[in-house]
Design an enzyme around this catalytic site. Sequence first.
Site, PDB file in Angstrom:
ATOM      1  N   SER A   1      -4.063 -18.654 -18.872  1.00  0.00           N
ATOM      2  CA  SER A   1      -3.416 -18.355 -17.586  1.00  0.00           C
ATOM      3  C   SER A   1      -3.376 -19.514 -16.605  1.00  0.00           C
ATOM      4  O   SER A   1      -2.587 -19.502 -15.666  1.00  0.00           O
ATOM      5  CB  SER A   1      -4.105 -17.153 -16.926  1.00  0.00           C
ATOM      6  OG  SER A   1      -5.487 -17.413 -16.759  1.00  0.00           O
TER       7      SER A   1
ATOM      8  N   GLU B   1      -3.447 -13.943   0.150  1.00  0.00           N
ATOM      9  CA  GLU B   1      -4.877 -14.147  -0.043  1.00  0.00           C
ATOM     10  C   GLU B   1      -5.044 -15.002  -1.293  1.00  0.00           C
ATOM     11  O   GLU B   1      -4.167 -15.044  -2.146  1.00  0.00           O
ATOM     12  CB  GLU B   1      -5.590 -12.806  -0.225  1.00  0.00           C
ATOM     13  CG  GLU B   1      -5.624 -12.254  -1.635  1.00  0.00           C
ATOM     14  CD  GLU B   1      -4.248 -11.946  -2.233  1.00  0.00           C
ATOM     15  OE1 GLU B   1      -4.085 -12.139  -3.472  1.00  0.00           O
ATOM     16  OE2 GLU B   1      -3.350 -11.499  -1.497  1.00  0.00           O
TER      17      GLU B   1
ATOM     18  N   LYS C   1       0.644 -17.626 -11.688  1.00  0.00           N
ATOM     19  CA  LYS C   1       0.866 -17.030 -10.364  1.00  0.00           C
ATOM     20  C   LYS C   1       2.288 -17.246  -9.843  1.00  0.00           C
ATOM     21  O   LYS C   1       2.804 -16.429  -9.069  1.00  0.00           O
ATOM     22  CB  LYS C   1      -0.141 -17.589  -9.363  1.00  0.00           C
ATOM     23  CG  LYS C   1      -1.593 -17.240  -9.647  1.00  0.00           C
ATOM     24  CD  LYS C   1      -1.849 -15.747  -9.497  1.00  0.00           C
ATOM     25  CE  LYS C   1      -3.322 -15.408  -9.617  1.00  0.00           C
ATOM     26  NZ  LYS C   1      -3.580 -13.965  -9.468  1.00  0.00           N
TER      27      LYS C   1
END
Length: 392
Positions: A376, A109, A87
């Site tokens: 990830s 969010e 991210k």
Amino acid sequence: MLPDKKGHFGNFGGKFVPETLMSALGELEKEYSLAKKDKKFKAQFAYYLKDYAGRPTPLYFARRLSELLGMRIYLKREDLLHTGAHKLNNTLGQILLALRMKKKRIIAETGAGQHGVATATVAALFGLECDVYMGTEDIERQRINVFRVKLLGARVIPVKSGSRTLKDATTEAIRDWVTNVNTTHYIIGSVVGPHPYPMMVRDFQAVIGREARQQILAREKRLPDYLVACVGGGSNAIGLFHAFFKDKKVKFIGVEAAGFGLASGKHAATLVKGGVGVLHGTKSALLEDKFGQINTAHSIAAGLDYPGVGPEHAYYKKIGRADYAAVDDKQALEGFGLLSETEGIIPALEPAHAIYYLKKLKAKTKKNSLVILCLSGRGDKDIHLISEKLKL
């Protein structure tokens, strides 16, 4: 490469937002278009990716897992990136854009909390006010990340409406943005939302695939047979796939969440079982009932618990460039244990879905097929939930 000038990936994408947001999206699109050509911006982004985030991330040959499954499996180690997941690639790019636009406040969010942590991290880095919207269901199951967001100086705003998960957190963040559009930049965490977000987030995450391509050629002197990644909104998967798009012999497999099972109706397998509609400003595949109302998604992994998906993934499926499969909660837990016990790497529950899928892929592949899996995120955030499920 797509999207077109109006943000369409074939029939998917576009802008479906209130008039209030059209000027903000236009400003963002213009600023991003200029930034892409700006050597100073590109150099600044590269600097923070390298010296702050810790790129390039390793491409690790998972020897014991490979021996067990009869494939040559490499893990793209986004779990080793600062904050523990992919991210940060996107939030670094978007915070630099926000600074160019002279925005003083950031909102985001989050479901699994990793995007919330990454957003709070870059807001702290550059001294901007930050509010993170999160469903109360996710606040409970991702307590560690909630605490991390608060430690970084950001506010966590609980969302109690609807399913109290990522969909509802996104809805509330959009409402905030409509109200405060002049001072606030909304850092969307995945390749979803109105144009230019799906394109922009993809571009910031494409560093994953560019690195992986160079690394696998250096190690194996050839391209992989398969790329495998979990898909919720789909940013880590698109980030891996994008650099290989024109390499037609490289097969793409996105792994969604089957939740309690596809037949149960309680899942998040948007591409496997969904239809087509509009959600959060974009036209894409989504989960809806016969009246066109959005269904509540379910997954043990909060980051996959979303009833929509990025429009580029919907396009990939339609043109046959990628295949999509689904793995249920029980299988994801098995994937979690599989990587932990064979490689000493504790994955997040999101990529644990993709890890389990390798067992299914084994039956379809030749011996020693070459596979890159995007790991990830790491599993720290899920430990208390795992301990409850496995009763360890």
